[in-house]
Design an enzyme around this catalytic site. Structure first.
Site: not given
Length: 176
Positions: A46, A59, A62, A72, A132, A168
């Site tokens: 992905q 951000r 996570h 990633k 990403y 966040d």
């Protein structure tokens, strides 16, 4: 591709090897064989883009819980960001430690973040965008987070966030 090991096991900054001529430059952004040669088995399934209009947008932090832990490869394709990987792996010698890398479109560098690590970034320029590549599809029910300024992590962000989501900003302190 040049793999520079970071201070978290399995994390790398990846630097491009540009071929230049009168037309400009060319470099690989991903090569499965070069990752394998560096000892990293990574097959993306992905890809996503994060667009951030304003400087100092934050951000993170996570990650995805098992069984959807993801690895990633993240590259800044426009502007610049401070990108942070945080080790949350049980039993890791570097648990709760982090690394930070400045990624920029100009440098063409990327960060590879192993499974079990959280990720976050702060944009350093207006109109920053990141690409990403993940080896596991996003699983909304397994998405997790911790507050960006949790004292347990001691992350030295370069500036306070000018833009941050409610989620966040209000994640609880890490409990793990």
């Amino acid at each position: 591709m040049i793999f520079r090991a970071l201070d978290l096991p399995g994390a790398f900054e990846i630097l491009p090897e540009r071929a230049r001529d009168e037309r400009g430059a060319f470099f690989r952004s991903f090569c499965e064989a070069e990752f394998a040669a560096a000892g990293v088995a990574f097959r993306p399934v992905q890809m996503s883009i994060s667009e951030n209009p304003r400087r100092h947008t934050l951000r993170g932090m996570h990650w995805q819980a098992p069984p959807a832990e993801e690895r990633k490869l993240i590259r800044c394709i426009r502007g610049a960001v401070l990108d942070v990987a945080l080790d949350l792996r049980a039993g890791s010698a570097t648990r709760l430690r982090h690394v930070a890398v400045t990624l920029s479109a100009e440098a063409g560098n990327a960060i590879f973040i192993p499974a079990g690590c959280a990720h976050g970034f702060l944009t350093l320029t207006d109109d920053a965008a990141l690409e990403y590549m993940m080896d596991v599809p996003f699983a909304p029910g397994l998405g997790r987070g911790a507050r960006w300024d949790d004292p347990a992590f001691g992350i030295a962000w370069r500036a306070p966030p000018a833009v941050i989501s409610e989620r966040d900003a209000t994640w609880p302190d890490f409990d793990g």
